[in-house]
Design an enzyme around this catalytic site. Structure first.
Site, PDB file in Angstrom:
ATOM      1  N   LYS A 117      -1.441 -62.798 -42.388  1.00 33.46           N
ATOM      2  CA  LYS A 117      -1.664 -63.838 -41.382  1.00 33.46           C
ATOM      3  C   LYS A 117      -1.055 -65.143 -41.893  1.00 33.46           C
ATOM      4  O   LYS A 117      -1.562 -65.715 -42.871  1.00 33.46           O
ATOM      5  CB  LYS A 117      -3.169 -64.045 -41.173  1.00 33.46           C
ATOM      6  CG  LYS A 117      -3.908 -62.876 -40.522  1.00 33.46           C
ATOM      7  CD  LYS A 117      -5.415 -63.095 -40.628  1.00 33.46           C
ATOM      8  CE  LYS A 117      -6.213 -62.205 -39.685  1.00 33.46           C
ATOM      9  NZ  LYS A 117      -7.679 -62.270 -39.984  1.00 33.46           N
ATOM     10  N   GLU A 130     -10.529 -61.153 -28.045  1.00 35.24           N
ATOM     11  CA  GLU A 130      -9.156 -60.653 -28.181  1.00 35.24           C
ATOM     12  C   GLU A 130      -8.798 -59.681 -27.069  1.00 35.24           C
ATOM     13  O   GLU A 130      -7.811 -58.952 -27.172  1.00 35.24           O
ATOM     14  CB  GLU A 130      -8.953 -60.016 -29.559  1.00 35.24           C
ATOM     15  CG  GLU A 130      -9.133 -61.023 -30.685  1.00 35.24           C
ATOM     16  CD  GLU A 130      -8.711 -60.490 -32.047  1.00 35.24           C
ATOM     17  OE1 GLU A 130      -8.308 -59.315 -32.145  1.00 35.24           O
ATOM     18  OE2 GLU A 130      -8.789 -61.264 -33.008  1.00 35.24           O
TER      19      GLU A 130
END
Ligand code: PGA
Ligand code: ZN
Length: 430
Positions: free
Chosen positions: A338, A206
């Site tokens: 999410k 990430e």
């Protein structure tokens, strides 16, 4: 035919930030509006998540998505063409019914979530509105407090350290743009510290620095030094946020810390985290214990929920029912949101609303596998989530989201309000 009648649904195989295949969907409406969205993909997934359909076999390590794309072009397109995109709840219900499984395994969570998001983009295009404004429906919204990774670990860095995300939050900033300015200085300072220590070895999945540390605590110490080196007061302007992602190394009350070479029970995990909360300016901890450890979540929240946001990710998997049960039990005071854990935006929004009803912190989140798709930036603003987690401050699949929120903030002019401290459940009065 009304302008929001769906006239075409098309799937396309595209590639994510780890170089893996993923599903893009394009939805066309009668009035010529088109919406497009791409499914992200997790690596440290909760067992209760919607399932991505992967083809298996040799190509691309079994991760190909040709069947999922075929489901978009076939059964999904047949079910949606002719329907009104102006009723997204009905569209999502049709997708859920067509799939028919509890975890979207038949059509694929990846096919379904990309479709659900593409319908949203098509509606916004038809209305001539930015997506966030369509979602806000005239209600006041805040620019989210960003949670930004400085060091990546856990499943995103070959388990080089146990903790998955070492992040900063800048609740003392005056605007979203200023929070990014501060984070950029901290990210730079952290890189300089790593270089000086001979530990700069690129970045994890990430975009946070590869965690060349001898202990989890060394990462925390380095993070505090980076905050100070950038000229900020740790705990006052800038605070630390962790995603322990404990389901990755613990289950049934037994946690194997590879870096320290020791195994802890639930009480031991809570004691270790309590020590960190006392020693470091930490204001948020995600998945402090494993997804199967509801009692651990309850005990940790009872002990530390008054000074720390306790986020359920793998534990709550963006599920409204699970959020309700956690709120009743006092197990967590915040929920990660999410879209691809739930599978449709209707279910995603229901989980967020359940959290908001119970005074939870709500954090819209990316996955470790991402793309240029910026839908989550619009969800975070339009649903007034208060917080946004996208990964680090490098790699364009991350920066695309931060930059999109900058554009939204700019478009709001003097009406823009930054969530700041008020986003955190134990600081609601701020
Ligand atoms: P994932 O991790 O996208 O790899 O599942 C993100 C998180 O745990 O928050
Ligand atoms: Zn997580």
């Amino acid at each position: 035919m009304i302008a929001t009648t769906i006239t075409a649904v098309r799937g396309r195989r595209v590639w994510d930030s780890r170089g893996r295949p993923t599903v893009e969907v394009e939805v066309s409406l009668g009035g010529d509006a088109v919406g497009r969205a791409i499914a992200p993909a997790g690596a440290s997934t909760g067992s209760g998540e919607a399932i991505d359909l992967r083809d298996g076999g040799a190509p691309f390590g079994g991760l190909d998505v040709r069947q999922a794309v075929g489901h978009v072009d076939g059964p999904i397109a047949r079910a949606l063409v002719g329907r009104d995109a102006g009723d997204p709840a009905a569209i999502d219900a049709a997708l859920i019914g067509l799939d028919g499984t509890p975890n979207k395994a038949r059509l694929g969570g990846n096919a379904i979530v990309a479709t659900s998001m593409a319908v949203l983009h098509a509606r916004a295009a038809a209305a001539g509105l930015p997506v966030w404004r369509l979602l806000a429906g005239g209600k006041p919204v805040r620019l989210p407090l960003p949670e930004i990774q400085i060091f990546g670990g856990g499943a995103h860095a070959e388990r080089r350290v146990d903790v998955q995300d070492f992040m900063v939050m800048c609740p003392g900033a005056g605007s979203f743009a200023e929070a990014l300015d501060w984070t950029a200085e901290i990210y730079r300072a952290a890189g300089a510290l790593m270089r000086r220590a001979g530990k700069l070895q690129g970045v994890a999945d990430e975009g946070g620095y590869w965690p060349v540390f001898a202990a989890n605590e060394e990462a925390l110490d380095t993070l505090v030094l980076a905050i100070e080196a950038a000229g900020f007061a740790p705990g006052a302007d800038v605070a630390i946020s962790l995603d322990v992602a404990a389901s990755e190394f613990g289950r049934a009350g037994s946690y194997r810390l590879a870096l320290d070479g020791r195994t802890l029970d639930t009480a031991g995990m809570i004691a270790m985290l309590e020590g960190w909360l006392d020693a470091y300016p930490i204001v948020s901890i995600e998945d402090p214990v494993a997804e199967d450890d509801a009692e651990g979540f309850r005990a940790f929240t009872a002990a530390h929920g008054g000074r720390c946001q306790v986020i359920g990710d793998d534990f709550l998997v963006t599920d409204a029912g699970r959020v309700e049960r956690a709120a009743e039990a006092g197990a967590a005071n915040a929920v990660l949101i999410k879209p691809n854990q739930a599978g449709t935006l209707s279910e995603t929004h229901a989980a967020l609303l359940a959290g908001q009803r119970h005074g939870f912190g709500t954090i819209v989140s990316a996955r470790s596998g991402e793309t240029e798709d910026t839908t989550i930036a619009h969800l975070a603003v339009g649903w007034d989530a208060g917080q946004l987690k996208v990964g680090s401050f490098s790699r364009s699949e991350r920066m695309a989201k931060w930059n999109e929120v900058l554009r939204i903030e700019e478009s709001l002019g003097t009406e823009a309000r930054f969530a700041g401290w008020s986003a955190l459940p134990f600081r609601r009065d701020s």
